[in-house]
Write a protein that holds these residues in place. Structure first.
Motif, PDB file in Angstrom:
ATOM      1  N   LYS A 163       6.729 -13.233 -36.379  1.00 26.48           N
ATOM      2  CA  LYS A 163       5.805 -12.317 -37.549  1.00 26.48           C
ATOM      3  C   LYS A 163       6.020 -12.859 -38.989  1.00 26.48           C
ATOM      4  N   ARG A 164       7.494 -13.420 -39.212  1.00 26.15           N
ATOM      5  CA  ARG A 164       7.896 -13.594 -40.493  1.00 26.15           C
ATOM      6  C   ARG A 164       7.669 -15.182 -40.822  1.00 26.15           C
ATOM      7  N   ASP A 165       8.624 -15.722 -39.635  1.00 32.56           N
ATOM      8  CA  ASP A 165       8.660 -17.298 -39.876  1.00 32.56           C
ATOM      9  C   ASP A 165       7.391 -18.072 -39.245  1.00 32.56           C
ATOM     10  N   ARG A 166       6.681 -17.342 -38.472  1.00 28.87           N
ATOM     11  CA  ARG A 166       5.390 -18.057 -38.135  1.00 28.87           C
ATOM     12  C   ARG A 166       5.773 -19.408 -37.197  1.00 28.87           C
ATOM     13  N   VAL A 167       6.790 -19.302 -36.370  1.00 29.42           N
ATOM     14  CA  VAL A 167       7.128 -20.349 -35.636  1.00 29.42           C
ATOM     15  C   VAL A 167       5.985 -20.952 -34.727  1.00 29.42           C
ATOM     16  N   VAL A 168       6.116 -22.235 -34.243  1.00 26.93           N
ATOM     17  CA  VAL A 168       5.077 -22.707 -33.171  1.00 26.93           C
ATOM     18  C   VAL A 168       5.543 -22.555 -31.764  1.00 26.93           C
ATOM     19  N   ALA A 169       6.928 -22.385 -31.625  1.00 27.56           N
ATOM     20  CA  ALA A 169       7.407 -22.538 -30.449  1.00 27.56           C
ATOM     21  C   ALA A 169       9.083 -22.016 -30.525  1.00 27.56           C
ATOM     22  N   ILE A 170       9.550 -21.648 -29.520  1.00 27.04           N
ATOM     23  CA  ILE A 170      10.976 -21.025 -29.476  1.00 27.04           C
ATOM     24  C   ILE A 170      11.789 -21.730 -28.446  1.00 27.04           C
ATOM     25  N   ALA A 171      12.943 -22.073 -28.821  1.00 30.04           N
ATOM     26  CA  ALA A 171      14.022 -22.548 -27.907  1.00 30.04           C
ATOM     27  C   ALA A 171      15.095 -21.677 -27.547  1.00 30.04           C
ATOM     28  N   CYS A 172      15.556 -21.703 -26.339  1.00 28.24           N
ATOM     29  CA  CYS A 172      16.654 -20.702 -26.144  1.00 28.24           C
ATOM     30  C   CYS A 172      15.912 -19.525 -25.982  1.00 28.24           C
ATOM     31  N   PRO A 173      16.760 -18.213 -25.568  1.00 30.53           N
ATOM     32  CA  PRO A 173      17.994 -17.967 -25.963  1.00 30.53           C
ATOM     33  C   PRO A 173      19.128 -18.643 -24.857  1.00 30.53           C
ATOM     34  N   SER A 174      20.394 -18.156 -25.268  1.00 28.07           N
ATOM     35  CA  SER A 174      21.541 -18.870 -24.755  1.00 28.07           C
ATOM     36  C   SER A 174      21.543 -18.259 -23.056  1.00 28.07           C
ATOM     37  N   THR A 175      21.219 -17.008 -23.033  1.00 22.01           N
ATOM     38  CA  THR A 175      21.512 -16.114 -21.694  1.00 22.01           C
ATOM     39  C   THR A 175      20.552 -15.885 -21.139  1.00 22.01           C
ATOM     40  N   SER A 176      20.620 -15.542 -19.903  1.00 28.17           N
ATOM     41  CA  SER A 176      19.533 -15.200 -19.014  1.00 28.17           C
ATOM     42  C   SER A 176      18.864 -13.622 -19.336  1.00 28.17           C
ATOM     43  N   GLY A 177      19.808 -12.807 -19.682  1.00 25.83           N
ATOM     44  CA  GLY A 177      19.564 -11.543 -19.862  1.00 25.83           C
ATOM     45  C   GLY A 177      18.642 -11.343 -21.170  1.00 25.83           C
ATOM     46  N   ASN A 178      19.107 -12.167 -22.175  1.00 24.45           N
ATOM     47  CA  ASN A 178      18.376 -12.103 -23.489  1.00 24.45           C
ATOM     48  C   ASN A 178      17.005 -12.751 -23.424  1.00 24.45           C
ATOM     49  N   THR A 179      17.063 -13.767 -22.602  1.00 26.84           N
ATOM     50  CA  THR A 179      15.625 -14.723 -22.374  1.00 26.84           C
ATOM     51  C   THR A 179      14.806 -13.642 -21.695  1.00 26.84           C
ATOM     52  N   LEU A 180      15.135 -12.910 -20.691  1.00 27.69           N
ATOM     53  CA  LEU A 180      14.428 -11.820 -20.023  1.00 27.69           C
ATOM     54  C   LEU A 180      13.716 -10.804 -20.905  1.00 27.69           C
ATOM     55  N   ALA A 181      14.655 -10.458 -21.990  1.00 26.57           N
ATOM     56  CA  ALA A 181      14.435  -9.414 -22.849  1.00 26.57           C
ATOM     57  C   ALA A 181      13.291  -9.863 -23.911  1.00 26.57           C
ATOM     58  N   ILE A 182      13.217 -11.248 -24.298  1.00 30.22           N
ATOM     59  CA  ILE A 182      12.112 -11.704 -25.048  1.00 30.22           C
ATOM     60  C   ILE A 182      10.859 -12.135 -24.338  1.00 30.22           C
ATOM     61  N   VAL A 183      10.709 -12.431 -23.178  1.00 31.19           N
ATOM     62  CA  VAL A 183       9.847 -13.018 -22.391  1.00 31.19           C
ATOM     63  C   VAL A 183       8.320 -12.175 -22.656  1.00 31.19           C
ATOM     64  N   PRO A 184       8.441 -10.798 -22.614  1.00 30.88           N
ATOM     65  CA  PRO A 184       7.049  -9.943 -22.818  1.00 30.88           C
ATOM     66  C   PRO A 184       6.741 -10.052 -24.498  1.00 30.88           C
ATOM     67  N   LYS A 185       7.328 -10.666 -25.207  1.00 26.43           N
ATOM     68  CA  LYS A 185       6.920 -10.986 -26.679  1.00 26.43           C
ATOM     69  C   LYS A 185       6.209 -12.159 -26.590  1.00 26.43           C
ATOM     70  N   MET A 186       6.695 -13.281 -25.893  1.00 22.78           N
ATOM     71  CA  MET A 186       6.388 -14.533 -26.111  1.00 22.78           C
ATOM     72  C   MET A 186       5.115 -14.416 -25.449  1.00 22.78           C
ATOM     73  N   VAL A 187       4.902 -13.794 -24.274  1.00 20.30           N
ATOM     74  CA  VAL A 187       3.606 -13.853 -23.480  1.00 20.30           C
ATOM     75  C   VAL A 187       2.532 -13.320 -24.458  1.00 20.30           C
ATOM     76  N   GLU A 188       2.874 -12.143 -24.966  1.00 18.15           N
ATOM     77  CA  GLU A 188       1.820 -11.368 -25.759  1.00 18.15           C
ATOM     78  C   GLU A 188       1.562 -12.332 -26.989  1.00 18.15           C
ATOM     79  N   ALA A 189       2.270 -12.927 -27.605  1.00 20.52           N
ATOM     80  CA  ALA A 189       2.290 -13.657 -28.795  1.00 20.52           C
ATOM     81  C   ALA A 189       1.692 -14.932 -28.751  1.00 20.52           C
ATOM     82  N   LYS A 190       1.442 -15.472 -27.210  1.00 18.33           N
ATOM     83  CA  LYS A 190       1.085 -16.710 -26.865  1.00 18.33           C
ATOM     84  C   LYS A 190       1.561 -17.901 -27.674  1.00 18.33           C
ATOM     85  N   ILE A 191       2.990 -17.789 -27.581  1.00 16.78           N
ATOM     86  CA  ILE A 191       3.775 -18.843 -28.340  1.00 16.78           C
ATOM     87  C   ILE A 191       4.808 -19.473 -27.144  1.00 16.78           C
ATOM     88  N   PRO A 192       4.885 -20.865 -27.035  1.00 20.14           N
ATOM     89  CA  PRO A 192       5.726 -21.068 -25.856  1.00 20.14           C
ATOM     90  C   PRO A 192       7.250 -21.042 -26.037  1.00 20.14           C
TER      91      PRO A 192
END
Length: 386
Positions: free
Chosen positions: A96-125
């Motif tokens: 929302k603030r930085d307006r990135v075109v993609a995101i790399a990481c997170p480092s852990t499986s748990g943190n990745t799974l926590a943000i997956v719904p946000k990425m899918v909703e935003a349609k950002i790879p």
């Protein structure tokens, strides 16, 4: 000509206005912003800190080479402190603030799974640096990963056990997302590969003593113990095993493939432990003719030269994620998120530090079992097994 000079003298603001109407080259092309969420602090800092350093290094390298599409590259990095809630806060800020075109990481499986719904909703790879198979199965259109899946690591361990004539196993797994994923994969794969599960124990990621679980395992007919987790738990288990005098062979997951594990466990307690790992940590032992050798040697030389510390598998994951995104942007000739996603899905024959990546609409993990070699800890260092 005289009339032009008179006009300029009369309207002294005109040259300034004319110049301001032409955007400077530096402002003409906005920087391409790629976000990163790493666990630079907290229990998983041994994963995230080398990823943070790798990001810093690659940002400089990419920009020295002219950036991407003639535009500067900005890697916007946030530390989630190994906390899933903070990872979600960080992804909101990046989107929302930085307006990135993609995101790399997170480092852990748990943190990745926590943000997956946000990425899918935003349609950002998203290109995750974590290993759990659930990150990409079932396939989510916007989610990829670079750490080889748990089931490939489990298969590598089981193949090694079969080669040693061993078939009765005890598993000791962390209760977090990474440990749970490994446990599910081992239980699924064991009967297919002729393994018999004789003990199934679990520990908490913050537990400081696992002698109770190991004592139970000691009383079974287990021919090998397989531990699935990330530090510090596996290091504690390595120490407890020696304290209890257990001689049963000990296998670890690829989640401990950094020198930090040997340091935490103590070389004397880590001696003889076996694990599947990418070739990065044994780069010197990889044959010169291997197609991965060039990228491995290049990363090792630059990272260790700049930061005066050994490379780890996990810093390598950040290298792969960032370079895959850079490759996708070049291939797409666009920094639009949808174009980056489509280009990622077309990646074929891309050699990274983890192996050869071949993505497709049905496969967002991209690696095979060949990404792993079996490694033994010998005299405080890694020994690649033939």
């Amino acid at each position: 000509m005289k009339s032009i000079r008179r006009l300029l003298r009369t309207h002294w603001l005109l040259p300034i206005l004319l110049l301001s109407a032409l955007p400077p080259a530096a402002e003409a092309a906005e920087a391409i912003r790629i976000g990163m969420i790493v666990s630079a602090t907290g229990p998983a800092s041994f994963l995230g800190e080398p990823q943070r350093l790798t990001a810093r290094m690659l940002e400089e390298d990419l920009n020295k080479a002219g950036g991407l599409l003639g535009r500067k590259v900005e890697l916007v990095v946030y530390d989630d402190e190994t906390d899933a809630t903070k990872a979600v806060t960080a992804v909101d800020r990046l989107l929302k603030r930085d307006r990135v075109v993609a995101i790399a990481c997170p480092s852990t499986s748990g943190n990745t799974l926590a943000i997956v719904p946000k990425m899918v909703e935003a349609k950002i790879p998203l290109v995750s640096c974590a290993a759990a198979r659930r990150i990409v199965e079932p396939v989510q259109p916007w989610v990829f990963k670079v750490a080889a899946s748990d089931i490939l690591a489990a298969r590598k361990i089981f193949s090694h056990l079969k080669g040693q004539g061993l078939g009765r196993i005890a598993v000791l797994t962390a209760s977090d997302a990474y440990g749970a994923g490994g446990r599910e994969d081992m239980k699924e794969l064991a009967p297919q590969m002729g393994m018999t599960l004789v003990a199934d124990e679990v520990y908490g990621p913050k537990d400081t003593d696992m002698t109770a679980q190991l004592t139970k395992i000691k009383g079974t007919e287990a021919q090998a113990i397989i531990v699935w987790g990330t530090n510090p738990g596996p290091a504690v288990i390595a120490r407890n095993r020696v304290q209890l005098g257990i001689k049963t062979p000990l296998y670890m997951s690829s989640g401990v493939a950094s020198k930090k594990f040997i340091e935490l466990a103590g070389p004397e307690n880590a001696e003889g432990i076996l694990l599947p790992a990418g070739r990065l940590i044994v780069e010197e032992q990889v044959p010169a003719a291997h197609p991965q050798k060039k990228v491995l040697s290049g990363y090792v030389k630059e990272f260790e030269g700049r930061f005066k510390q050994p490379v780890s598998t996990f810093g390598g994951h950040a290298y792969d994620a960032i370079m895959l995104l850079a490759q996708a942007i070049r291939e797409a000739k666009s920094a639009e998120p949808s174009a980056i996603r489509d280009a990622l899905e077309r990646v074929k024959g891309f050699w990274g530090t983890a192996g050869e990546f071949n993505f497709s609409p049905a496969d967002h993990a991209g690696l095979t079992e060949d990404a792993f070699v079996m490694v033994r800890i010998t005299n405080g260092d890694w020994q690649m097994l033939k």
